[in-house]
Write a protein that holds these residues in place. Sequence first.
Motif, PDB file in Angstrom:
ATOM      1  N   ALA A 122      12.641  -5.147 -10.641  1.00 40.98           N
ATOM      2  CA  ALA A 122      12.978  -4.662  -9.306  1.00 40.98           C
ATOM      3  C   ALA A 122      12.196  -3.397  -8.973  1.00 40.98           C
ATOM      4  N   VAL A 123      12.066  -2.494  -9.939  1.00 39.83           N
ATOM      5  CA  VAL A 123      11.323  -1.250  -9.720  1.00 39.83           C
ATOM      6  C   VAL A 123       9.842  -1.556  -9.520  1.00 39.83           C
ATOM      7  N   ALA A 124       9.279  -2.413 -10.363  1.00 35.10           N
ATOM      8  CA  ALA A 124       7.858  -2.751 -10.246  1.00 35.10           C
ATOM      9  C   ALA A 124       7.560  -3.413  -8.912  1.00 35.10           C
ATOM     10  N   GLU A 125       8.441  -4.298  -8.477  1.00 29.36           N
ATOM     11  CA  GLU A 125       8.231  -4.989  -7.203  1.00 29.36           C
ATOM     12  C   GLU A 125       8.305  -4.003  -6.038  1.00 29.36           C
ATOM     13  N   ALA A 126       9.243  -3.056  -6.104  1.00 30.79           N
ATOM     14  CA  ALA A 126       9.391  -2.068  -5.034  1.00 30.79           C
ATOM     15  C   ALA A 126       8.180  -1.141  -4.973  1.00 30.79           C
ATOM     16  N   LEU A 127       7.675  -0.726  -6.141  1.00 29.65           N
ATOM     17  CA  LEU A 127       6.482   0.131  -6.181  1.00 29.65           C
ATOM     18  C   LEU A 127       5.269  -0.606  -5.619  1.00 29.65           C
ATOM     19  N   ALA A 128       5.137  -1.866  -5.992  1.00 29.44           N
ATOM     20  CA  ALA A 128       3.992  -2.649  -5.513  1.00 29.44           C
ATOM     21  C   ALA A 128       4.081  -2.866  -4.000  1.00 29.44           C
ATOM     22  N   ALA A 129       5.282  -3.162  -3.519  1.00 28.49           N
ATOM     23  CA  ALA A 129       5.453  -3.459  -2.100  1.00 28.49           C
ATOM     24  C   ALA A 129       5.148  -2.261  -1.226  1.00 28.49           C
ATOM     25  N   THR A 130       5.362  -1.058  -1.760  1.00 27.91           N
ATOM     26  CA  THR A 130       5.145   0.166  -0.974  1.00 27.91           C
ATOM     27  C   THR A 130       3.832   0.863  -1.329  1.00 27.91           C
ATOM     28  N   ASN A 131       3.000   0.196  -2.126  1.00 30.44           N
ATOM     29  CA  ASN A 131       1.701   0.759  -2.530  1.00 30.44           C
ATOM     30  C   ASN A 131       1.842   2.129  -3.204  1.00 30.44           C
ATOM     31  N   THR A 132       2.837   2.245  -4.082  1.00 28.99           N
ATOM     32  CA  THR A 132       3.055   3.506  -4.791  1.00 28.99           C
ATOM     33  C   THR A 132       2.917   3.358  -6.310  1.00 28.99           C
ATOM     34  N   LEU A 133       2.420   2.221  -6.765  1.00 29.08           N
ATOM     35  CA  LEU A 133       2.239   2.019  -8.210  1.00 29.08           C
ATOM     36  C   LEU A 133       1.318   3.069  -8.817  1.00 29.08           C
ATOM     37  N   GLU A 134       0.274   3.429  -8.081  1.00 30.22           N
ATOM     38  CA  GLU A 134      -0.720   4.343  -8.640  1.00 30.22           C
ATOM     39  C   GLU A 134      -0.189   5.768  -8.798  1.00 30.22           C
ATOM     40  N   VAL A 135       0.940   6.081  -8.157  1.00 27.00           N
ATOM     41  CA  VAL A 135       1.522   7.421  -8.301  1.00 27.00           C
ATOM     42  C   VAL A 135       2.836   7.384  -9.075  1.00 27.00           C
ATOM     43  N   ALA A 136       3.109   6.278  -9.765  1.00 25.50           N
ATOM     44  CA  ALA A 136       4.407   6.091 -10.425  1.00 25.50           C
ATOM     45  C   ALA A 136       4.730   7.189 -11.433  1.00 25.50           C
TER      46      ALA A 136
END
Length: 271
Positions: A122-136
């Motif tokens: 759920a966290v990974a999907e939310a980060l990906a959907a909001t384009n925030t994976l690179e700042v995780a």
Amino acid sequence: MTAEHTLRADALRLAYDRREVVKGLTVTIPPGKVTMVVGPNACGKSTLLRGLARLLAPVSGGVFLDDRDVHDIPNRELATVLGILPQTPVAPEGITVADLVGRGRYPHQGWFRRWTAADDAAVAEALAATNTLEVADRPVAELSGGQRQRVWIAMALAQRTDLLLLDEPTTHLDITHQVEVLDLLTDLNRAHGTTIAVVLHDLNLACRYADHLIALRGGEVVAQGGPTEVVTADVVERVFGLRSRIVPDPVSGTPMVVPIGRHHCPEGETP
């Protein structure tokens, strides 16, 4: 998320220090739809959202989730069904993006807060959907205003509730990211049937993305219904005190408000 939950306010009155802001308001948030709440500053939009989310107790009337008074529903049970992103959320000092987004999973965990693979997903999907994976891995405090806003939206998405209330989610975002956020909410609605209610200042974007509009002025409902029903020159003038022309949006075909100011008055009309 497939269950459709009903959320409604009946004769709802809300106040701050005896100053009444929402005045006997009755609305229903249509299940499985995107609702936009619009109106001028200080008309009660954010207060209404706080009342719907049980963040503000009513003076009278009530808010009902599936015909149950929200104030009778246990906190954890309510949080698994209804999520809210307030206008000015505050992150704990030093918290990273991934940890903040992970907090959206707390209502779904047991008493011992055991983290599961479903929480990771759920966290990974939310980060990906909001384009925030690179700042995780970065502290939230180091991000720009626009990045922080997307991180807060990611936390709300990670909660995976059937109803999601957002107060000005496009604040601090440039027009590109505003459209991205509204596209993201539309994706969430269409893919999962999530019921979404958004307070939005931009009337034209509200018309473009809404299935249902609620127009407020002075803590009361002026009009509610589909964008074509609600957004007329008469309603815009009653709600915003603004003369306008309503034309079809060339992209979506929804109503688009063209303001009339003193310096661009149509020929033959009085400013």
